[in-house]
Scaffold this motif. Sequence first.
Motif, short mmCIF file in Angstrom:
data_model
loop_
_atom_site.label_atom_id
_atom_site.label_comp_id
_atom_site.label_asym_id
_atom_site.label_seq_id
_atom_site.Cartn_x
_atom_site.Cartn_y
_atom_site.Cartn_z
N ARG A 199 66.48 76.12 59.21
CA ARG A 199 67.55 77.09 59.04
C ARG A 199 67.25 78.19 58.02
NH1 ARG A 199 70.57 77.52 62.79
NH2 ARG A 199 72.51 77.82 61.63
N LEU A 200 66.34 77.91 57.08
CA LEU A 200 66.00 78.90 56.04
C LEU A 200 64.49 79.04 55.93
CD1 LEU A 200 68.62 77.81 53.35
CD2 LEU A 200 68.70 79.91 54.70
N SER A 201 63.85 79.22 57.05
CA SER A 201 62.37 79.26 57.08
C SER A 201 61.81 80.47 56.33
CB SER A 201 61.88 79.29 58.53
OG SER A 201 62.42 80.42 59.21
N TYR A 202 62.61 81.52 56.18
CA TYR A 202 62.13 82.72 55.49
C TYR A 202 62.10 82.55 53.97
CZ TYR A 202 67.16 83.44 54.85
OH TYR A 202 68.48 83.29 54.52
N LEU A 203 62.71 81.48 53.46
CA LEU A 203 62.71 81.24 52.03
C LEU A 203 61.48 80.44 51.62
CD1 LEU A 203 66.38 80.20 51.14
CD2 LEU A 203 65.28 82.41 50.80
N ASN A 204 61.13 80.57 50.37
CA ASN A 204 60.15 79.65 49.81
C ASN A 204 60.74 78.25 49.92
OD1 ASN A 204 59.35 77.95 47.27
ND2 ASN A 204 57.69 79.43 47.58
N GLN A 205 60.02 77.35 50.59
CA GLN A 205 60.58 76.04 50.91
C GLN A 205 60.84 75.20 49.66
OE1 GLN A 205 61.40 75.04 54.43
NE2 GLN A 205 61.50 77.24 54.02
N GLU A 206 59.97 75.34 48.70
CA GLU A 206 60.16 74.60 47.45
C GLU A 206 61.45 75.05 46.77
OE1 GLU A 206 57.65 73.54 43.38
OE2 GLU A 206 56.95 75.08 44.77
N PHE A 207 61.64 76.37 46.76
CA PHE A 207 62.86 76.89 46.16
C PHE A 207 64.09 76.46 46.95
CE2 PHE A 207 66.12 80.21 46.34
CZ PHE A 207 66.57 80.14 45.04
N CYS A 208 64.00 76.48 48.28
CA CYS A 208 65.14 76.08 49.12
C CYS A 208 65.59 74.66 48.78
CB CYS A 208 64.77 76.19 50.59
SG CYS A 208 66.09 75.67 51.73
N VAL A 209 64.61 73.76 48.62
CA VAL A 209 64.95 72.37 48.30
C VAL A 209 65.61 72.29 46.92
CG1 VAL A 209 63.98 70.09 47.81
CG2 VAL A 209 63.18 71.40 49.80
N VAL A 210 65.02 73.05 45.95
CA VAL A 210 65.56 73.02 44.59
C VAL A 210 66.97 73.60 44.57
CG1 VAL A 210 65.29 73.95 42.27
CG2 VAL A 210 63.31 73.07 43.50
N GLN A 211 67.15 74.72 45.21
CA GLN A 211 68.46 75.37 45.20
C GLN A 211 69.51 74.52 45.90
OE1 GLN A 211 69.44 79.84 45.60
NE2 GLN A 211 69.41 79.09 47.70
#
Length: 684
Positions: A199-211
């Motif tokens: 759903r948020l592939s355009y984000l840095n994945q590490e950041f997505c998990v942290v956020q």
Amino acid sequence: MTRFVSAIAFMAMSVGRAQANNWYPDWDGGSGTCLDKTVTPSTNHLFQEDGSSFLTANLDACCDRYYLASAGDTADCKTGAADTDSTGTDEYTVRGDRCSKNCPTTEGAECGGLVGSSVTKFNSADACCAQTFGYIRREYCTTISHGGTYGGTGKWYLDSGGRMCVQDCATSTDTACGGVSTQNWQILSDTLEDCCSARLSYLNQEFCVVQSTPTLEGTDTWFVDDTVGRCRQFCTATTTGSQCGTYTTSRGDLYPDAAACCSARLNWQNSEYCTSRSTDPDTGTTNKWFVDYTLNACVRDCTTSATHCDSGLTASDTLFDTSTACCAAKLGSVDSDSCVSVSESGVANATATGTSKWYADYSSSRRCVVDCPTNSGNPTCGGTVSTGAGVSFYDTVEQCCSEKFQWYQSDLCKVISEAGTVGNGHTNLWYAKQSDNVCVQDCASSGGVSCEGNPSSFSEPLYDTAAACCSAKLGWLNQDRCETQSTLGASAPLVGGRQWFAHTGSTCGQDCVTAEGQGCVGVVDQISGVQFYSTVAECCTAKFSWINSDLCVALSDGGSGHSFKFYPDQGARVCRQDCDGAAPCGGSPSNLAVPVFDNIASCCSTAMSWQNKFTCEQTPAAEAGTDQYWINWQLNKCVKNCVTSQGRPCGGLAESWDVLYGSVGDCCGQPAFSWKELSECAYT
């Protein structure tokens, strides 16, 4: 049954009530009748509140108010209510946002109240949810229809803001919970990582998990912060410092360290600059050297009190490990030793005693001077350079002159630099004085007639001798005269080169004073465009090729003026000799282009072959003629080849075309006279 609300009925509603009003239209339940809220509570708060203007006192009043579309609706309303099973069933009907069991609400949480027989009923809550609530999750609908509390699936979905993934659970249970997902359109992922990826592939994945996991605080990775033009650290709770910054999705990828971040996102900056300013924004330095062109020196990127430290490093500056490397790469025009010394000690501390090396003084002195105090008594001292930076120093005056005054004549630069003052030093070399058409010598004016001091222009070429100067700078002048007047002065006697040149339109003359000999026509002053030759013959051949060389030489060399050659005089039908006196002399030919011959016979046979030999050669009458005979057609007789003045048988001299015979008999024996007697044929 249809449901209809009359606008007139609504306008007639009373805000207050004289008796208890508990009956409301069952629009949400779809029973087509009115219900008593004390028996079957409504899910609509407008119908459940005491004193609501929507409530009526009894069934008939409710049916009359809200089901007036037709008499049939009103009757059905009243009949439906009368048909209500007072004990209920195990079936389920739609009640607001869920399916409820057809039983009095007092019997349990899943009971939604009694409904009439005309209301659609389902055998189970699951069947009711499947048929009527397809847009919400089955588990949710079934759970709340049975009177339970739905706690979600524990899976993950995209929050309404579209910025992070949240967990499908009640918000009160965990900070990661985004609330229970009740709608089927919300896509669920088994794990947080799956949700970020899908759903948020355009984000840095590490950041997505942290956020998406608020209990986690940063990762100690690095990101670029364009607002400050450097990289910042996405710090954990245990990491502190001015390098930390708030990471947002708009700031792109995360990197393991500041160097990697700088290399990937700020590669237009010097990498060491970027890394040092990112890891320690307050006091970070590289401890490397960079050039400061305002000081013409190299300075060090450091924050200590050392005099060579400077905090003015910019992102585009090139860094060097040593001051030597910096000076060599960035200040190549500055003396390397001086640059390094000044850079290491600091420009402000540059020595005031000088280096005793040579440098260029572009002020009025226009020379090379020594880096030493002017009050030292040394005329070569030009004063100490205050900072020592930005000035090129040289070990010798020759090097300084060669590098800084290369447009000067090197010897001149050297002598005026060593003398200390312009005009005091001289090279004794020669330079051109164009205004006087002479060369003069760079020497003190008291040194002789040719001495005129330093040239006004220090770029004026200098020469070892006056002759070399005349040849190079005054080549259009007579070189002998130029050299003589340059060395002896303008009053020196004229001297020619004694070479030959075209003097008139048909003669050559010699470059010498007329009194000096034959052929001398005076000294040529301006020799520009004049060609000279070693001999008069060379001059005649080169400049008067259309004139016989012997004639040109004879007319040019100042002798008798005659070549003593023979030339044809077509008008007189004779050949004459180029000489004065009796025949065959005829003076110089009027046409200098006429061919000339070594002897008169050659002249007559070649240039006057049609003419009688004796006439052409101007032979005396007594000597002219032969003992032969020829046919005189005017006389129609054979005559002897001799002048008529000698008497018969002489009949005149034969022309070149006349045939000569050995005897009169041979002549008269020709076919033309075969009919004549010898006596009639012979001229006697």
